[in-house]
Design an enzyme around this catalytic site. Sequence first.
Site, PDB file in Angstrom:
ATOM      1  N   LYS A 151      -2.374   0.454   8.527  1.00  0.00           N
ATOM      2  CA  LYS A 151      -2.530   1.839   8.082  1.00  0.00           C
ATOM      3  C   LYS A 151      -3.582   2.546   8.931  1.00  0.00           C
ATOM      4  CE  LYS A 151      -5.804   3.139   5.954  1.00  0.00           C
ATOM      5  NZ  LYS A 151      -7.043   3.222   5.150  1.00  0.00           N
TER       6      LYS A 151
ATOM      7  N   ASP B  91      -7.080   0.487  -0.771  1.00  0.00           N
ATOM      8  CA  ASP B  91      -5.979   0.690   0.178  1.00  0.00           C
ATOM      9  C   ASP B  91      -4.697  -0.028  -0.228  1.00  0.00           C
ATOM     10  OD1 ASP B  91      -7.210   2.378   2.014  1.00  0.00           O
ATOM     11  OD2 ASP B  91      -8.055   0.726   3.175  1.00  0.00           O
TER      12      ASP B  91
END
Length: 317
Positions: A11, A141
């Site tokens: 990410k 996350d």
Amino acid sequence: MHSYTLIAPAKINLYLEIIGDRPDGYHELVMILQSIDLADTIELRPNGTEQIRLHCNNLQVPLDVSNLAYRAVEVMREEFPKIAANYGGVDIFIDKKIPVAAGLAGGSTNGAAVLVGINLMWELGLTIPELQTLGAKLGLDVPFCISGGTAIATGRGEQLDPIVDLDNLWVVLAKYRSLSVSTAWAYKTYKQKFGSSYISDSEGVKSRTAQMHSGSLVSAIAHKDGASIGKLLYNDLEKVVLPAFPQVAQLREAFQEVGCLGTVMSGSGPTVFALCESSDRAEIVRVKVRETIPDPDLEFWVAQLSSAGIEVASFSK
């Protein structure tokens, strides 16, 4: 019981703004998160014992409870103790492609993959939102890593609002192998220097969050306008990390000078990425920055933006 092999993408942050303090001690954030196809491969196999056993091809990766992949199994055991008792232990094999301690959610996406894999192995039938709720126990996350794609993240980063997926652009990522930046240090230092500008009332936070949804970057993403997206990349933490880590600042400047769509540090660093319109352009940018900074400690990766979260690659009995 089946064994599963899963793909766990990294990410990046296209946007990171710190807007205030929270009562729980975290920062109030507005971010745009983006999956890329730089990914680890996670294999889960039942092992006929009660043990959780981790294996990884990268010696930097811990193989104990400090690893989110290990912790993900524990979270599922705590949530479903009777089912867990029926299925026993698991071997987890991590083929690590995402650089370690790079601000790319490598640990979080591994934890996300294990949650998805255990859900399948134990035939729990959990939905994506249910898995994301469990994932939030592991790290902020993890919920995004489960679903992936492109999303606005608010609150501590765990409140997700998916937007139009980007997959028509490429990134060149670069990180000094021996350099790491403490996330806790970055946020603490930012607060010390810029805390006086924080929004302190809940209505102000709601207003700033609403502005992001209707803002220029979200509009550029909706139109898949790479040139505009590149100009709007932003990260508040650069204000404290770049002055303290001149190598990161030099790397960012090198990307700016070679003609990419835009460049920014991802998360708290130390990874910097450049946005490019094609794989060919990304390779040219990589070569030019390598020529500018020939330091052998500097590593590069080229990846495409991706709409994928955790995906099952294969399964077998």
